[in-house]
Design an enzyme around this catalytic site. Structure first.
Site, short mmCIF file in Angstrom:
data_model
loop_
_atom_site.label_atom_id
_atom_site.label_comp_id
_atom_site.label_asym_id
_atom_site.label_seq_id
_atom_site.Cartn_x
_atom_site.Cartn_y
_atom_site.Cartn_z
N CYS A 1 0.79 -1.24 0.00
CA CYS A 1 0.00 0.00 0.00
C CYS A 1 0.82 1.28 0.00
O CYS A 1 0.54 2.19 -0.81
CB CYS A 1 -0.98 0.02 1.16
SG CYS A 1 -1.10 -1.43 2.17
N ARG B 1 7.61 -10.82 5.62
CA ARG B 1 7.07 -10.62 6.96
C ARG B 1 7.81 -11.54 7.94
O ARG B 1 7.94 -12.74 7.69
CB ARG B 1 5.57 -10.90 6.98
CG ARG B 1 4.82 -9.91 6.10
CD ARG B 1 3.34 -10.13 6.04
NE ARG B 1 2.70 -9.13 5.19
CZ ARG B 1 1.41 -9.12 4.89
NH1 ARG B 1 0.61 -10.06 5.37
NH2 ARG B 1 0.91 -8.16 4.12
N GLN C 1 1.64 -11.08 -2.74
CA GLN C 1 0.25 -10.71 -2.54
C GLN C 1 -0.29 -9.99 -3.76
O GLN C 1 0.35 -9.06 -4.26
CB GLN C 1 0.11 -9.82 -1.30
CG GLN C 1 -1.34 -9.58 -0.89
CD GLN C 1 -1.45 -9.20 0.57
OE1 GLN C 1 -1.06 -9.95 1.46
NE2 GLN C 1 -1.96 -8.01 0.83
N ASP D 1 -2.06 -7.52 -4.66
CA ASP D 1 -2.65 -6.29 -4.15
C ASP D 1 -3.19 -5.41 -5.27
O ASP D 1 -2.62 -5.34 -6.35
CB ASP D 1 -1.60 -5.48 -3.40
CG ASP D 1 -1.58 -5.81 -1.91
OD1 ASP D 1 -2.65 -6.19 -1.39
OD2 ASP D 1 -0.53 -5.69 -1.29
N HIS E 1 -5.01 -1.29 -5.36
CA HIS E 1 -5.47 -0.12 -4.62
C HIS E 1 -6.24 0.77 -5.58
O HIS E 1 -5.73 1.17 -6.62
CB HIS E 1 -4.29 0.62 -3.98
CG HIS E 1 -3.64 -0.19 -2.91
ND1 HIS E 1 -2.57 -1.03 -3.16
CD2 HIS E 1 -3.94 -0.32 -1.60
CE1 HIS E 1 -2.23 -1.64 -2.03
NE2 HIS E 1 -3.04 -1.23 -1.08
N LYS F 1 -13.29 -3.50 6.78
CA LYS F 1 -13.01 -4.38 5.65
C LYS F 1 -14.10 -5.43 5.48
O LYS F 1 -14.85 -5.74 6.43
CB LYS F 1 -11.66 -5.08 5.85
CG LYS F 1 -11.56 -5.93 7.11
CD LYS F 1 -10.20 -6.61 7.23
CE LYS F 1 -10.13 -7.47 8.50
NZ LYS F 1 -8.90 -8.27 8.57
N HIS G 1 -8.44 -1.01 -0.62
CA HIS G 1 -7.40 -2.04 -0.70
C HIS G 1 -8.10 -3.35 -1.09
O HIS G 1 -9.07 -3.75 -0.43
CB HIS G 1 -6.71 -2.26 0.65
CG HIS G 1 -6.12 -1.01 1.25
ND1 HIS G 1 -4.77 -0.84 1.42
CD2 HIS G 1 -6.70 0.11 1.76
CE1 HIS G 1 -4.55 0.33 2.00
NE2 HIS G 1 -5.70 0.92 2.21
#
Length: 632
Positions: free
Chosen positions: A333, A362, A380, A382, A384, A463, A509
């Site tokens: 993000c 991570r 991931q 992702d 946005h 979310k 997201h």
């Protein structure tokens, strides 16, 4: 005082009466079978006092499939385990033992290591306790008295827990064993009809690898032996489907301690990976997304701006360089915020949908790593979406529709869950009122059923999570759609509106697969390694019967392009090569010998079905699977 029963009738009780007193007032059979109370919808120990006006529901041994009834049964079973271990292993130190999904565990520091072979002996001791009869009693004591008691017993973990506990201190006793515990617990051990210890593992105290490593004993318990038998059968099926075992067997990937939590993908595994990536890119393009790529390493000021430094620093890999500190990115993000903010935007550019399957890292604890489903190297998918206030609802629904489409493609059932503001939220209640309301409206105006998960939103916004159910009935949280008004503000993002003034955009997201590693791990188990034809790394295997058939088999393989075809021309017998193809879970096997030709092919499906088809008819059959599913 009066309490309200499930049928809305009222029951008069003396002040200070408990739920167990209420059960006795209704009838002796109910009091005997009661295992737990729900007071105003919350599970509570039967022994605790009620208040005037409380709404109560009593769960009994007849509610054996209720999650709360199973919770209290397993919590009490964990205490029986601790009692048995203390009796069998003098000098053992006892840590914690909570119920968990599908069972319970208890952590111990043993004087000498134990092995899986010792579990049967411990199980026998627990069954002996149940046969002897165990009843639980509850008492509340002062913090000082609790410390003194556990220090005298040589239980340092209990002493530490007392020191960090919030609220009052309560103890539960069964037999000659007393444990620090908030409850709830059964009245007695009679309802525990089935008990099984399921495994051993190492676990660091408080989950910190700097602390002592304890031995964790896992177990489960049920109200009936039939329920336990069904669960153990499910466990055995899950063991057969374990993606770590199948990943090696099917030559998809492997893991090594040289890079913990970071899979090594083999060629066949990369075929599946690339199919998912192609699918992601193709569907993103259809829906108006544009692909971007952001750095892997950022200076810590980026994470301070986004809020992750405060909330997520413990899970980041940090790189000091002189007076500056960098971090491997754990999420995409902030990088996408910088792309949007690189120049002033116009409202005519919105919604702007950025997509990236970014490489993330991570710092998961070593003990938490598990195959592909819990890794340190994360990819991931992702996206946005930067949008105006008026565009939120349509964009949210578009994300939900996209993600639902993907899950249906893989034959996965799914459900929606709305998670609201957490305690550590950023922003005002007014901002959260709007963002939560926007997500709720997107669900309700499209008639989508959802469950509410209060307090589990991201720190920057509410979310909608998509939970999918695999072929074993296990639920996995995968895709997510999150509405964020905080991060755009923190990064100072603006666009010029039709009024010629600058406004702050909202950000949605969206991740559909979630982690590609985890998604593939779940797919392996969902299909038990037998992937549908379009996803199988090898779709067709041709087996020439003898050396003289190899040229014809190679020509046949070329005729089956563009499907993924390989030839097994090894010196093994035909029977063994067919068995190998079955073990490798190849969707179709074509055996080619003297009797075979393009007009008559011997075709075997995975699972044993056989038929004879011409090459033309076989190709036509594969084409019915759909253009891109068939590999075209």
């Amino acid at each position: 005082m009066n309490v309200v029963l499930p049928d809305a009738s009222q029951l008069e009780l003396p002040d200070g009466a408990s739920a167990l007193d209420a059960a006795r007032a209704i009838g002796p059979k109910l009091a005997e079978q009661a295992v737990l109370a729900k007071v105003n919808g919350e599970p509570r120990d039967l022994r605790l006092p009620l208040a005037d006006g409380d709404r109560i529901e009593l769960l009994t041994t007849r509610d054996g499939s209720d999650p709360d009834a199973l919770y209290v049964l397993r919590h009490s079973s964990a205490h029986l385990l601790a009692e048995a271990v203390r009796r069998l292993y003098p000098g053992v130190k006892i840590a914690i033992g909570p119920p968990i999904e599908n069972g319970f565990y208890y952590d111990f520091e043993f004087p000498e290591p134990i092995t899986e072979a010792d579990l049967a002996h411990i199980e026998d001791e627990v069954r002996k306790e149940i046969a002897e009869g165990r009843e639980w009693s509850r008492e509340e004591i002062s913090r000082d008295d609790a410390v003194e008691r556990f220090e005298a017993e040589g239980e340092p973990y209990k002493v530490e827990l007392v020191g960090t506990a919030e609220g009052g201190i309560s103890l539960y006793t069964q037999g000659d064993f007393t444990d620090l515990c908030r409850g709830p617990h059964l009245q007695n051990a009679t309802p525990i009809k089935a008990f099984k210890l399921t495994g051993l593992a190492g676990a660091y105290w408080r989950g910190d690898e700097k602390n002592t490593q304890l031995t964790r004993i896992y177990g489960t318990a049920f109200y009936s032996q039939a329920d336990l038998d069904a669960y153990l059968e499910l466990l055995e099926e899950a063991r057969k489907r374990d993606h770590r075992r199948l990943g090696t067997q099917l030559d998809l990937f492997h893991l090594e301690e040289v890079s913990p939590g970071s899979p090594f993908w083999h060629p066949k595994g990369m075929i599946i990976w690339n199919i998912l990536e192609d699918l992601r890119r193709r569907e993103n393009k259809k829906r108006g997304y544009v692909e971007v790529k952001t750095p892997v390493i950022f200076e810590k000021t980026l994470w301070e701006t986004s809020g992750h430094w405060e909330k997520f620093r413990e899970n980041m890999f940090l790189i000091p360089e002189g007076e500056r500190t960098y971090g491997l990115k754990p999420m995409n993000c902030p990088g996408h915020m910088r792309i949007f903010g690189h120049r002033l935007r116009s409202y005519r550019e919105l919604p702007l949908r950025l997509a990236e399957a970014g490489t993330l890292h991570r710092n998961e604890l070593a003990g938490a790593l598990h195959g592909l489903t819990r890794v340190r190297h994360v990819t991931q998918d992702d996206s946005h979406l930067f949008c105006t206030r008026d565009q939120i609802e349509d964009e949210v629904f578009g994300c939900l529709d996209f993600t639902a489409y993907l899950y249906e493609l893989f034959g996965l059932d799914y459900k929606f869950e709305l998670s609201t503001r957490p305690d550590n939220k950023l922003g005002t209640d007014e901002e959260w009122d709007f963002t939560e309301g926007a997500l709720r409206a997107a669900l309700e105006r499209r008639g989508l059923a959802y469950e509410l998960n209060e307090g589990d939103g991201a720190f920057y916004g509410p979310k909608i999570d998509l939970h999918m159910t695999d072929s074993l009935g296990r639920s996995w949280q995968m895709g997510t759609v999150q509405l964020d008004s905080q991060m755009p503000q923190r990064f100072g993002l603006t666009y010029v509106g039709p009024d010629n003034r600058e406004h702050t955009p909202y950000v949605i997201h969206r991740a559909s697969f979630g982690s590609l590693e985890r998604f593939i791990g779940i797919l392996i188990e969902h299909y038990a390694g037998a992937f549908p034809f379009w996803l199988a790394p090898v779709q067709i295997r041709v087996i020439p019967v003898g050396e003289g058939h190899r040229l014809a088999a190679a020509e046949l393989a070329r005729g089956l392009e563009p499907y993924r075809v390989e030839i097994d021309a090894s010196d093994d017998t035909v029977g063994k090569r067919i068995r190998n193809a079955e073990v490798d879970k190849i969707p179709y096997v074509v055996v080619y010998g003297d009797k075979e030709s393009d007009e008559s092919l011997a075709i075997r499906e995975h699972g044993g079905a056989q038929e004879t088809l011409s090459l033309r008819d076989f190709q036509a059959k594969l084409a019915t699977l759909g253009p891109w599913q068939a590999g075209a």
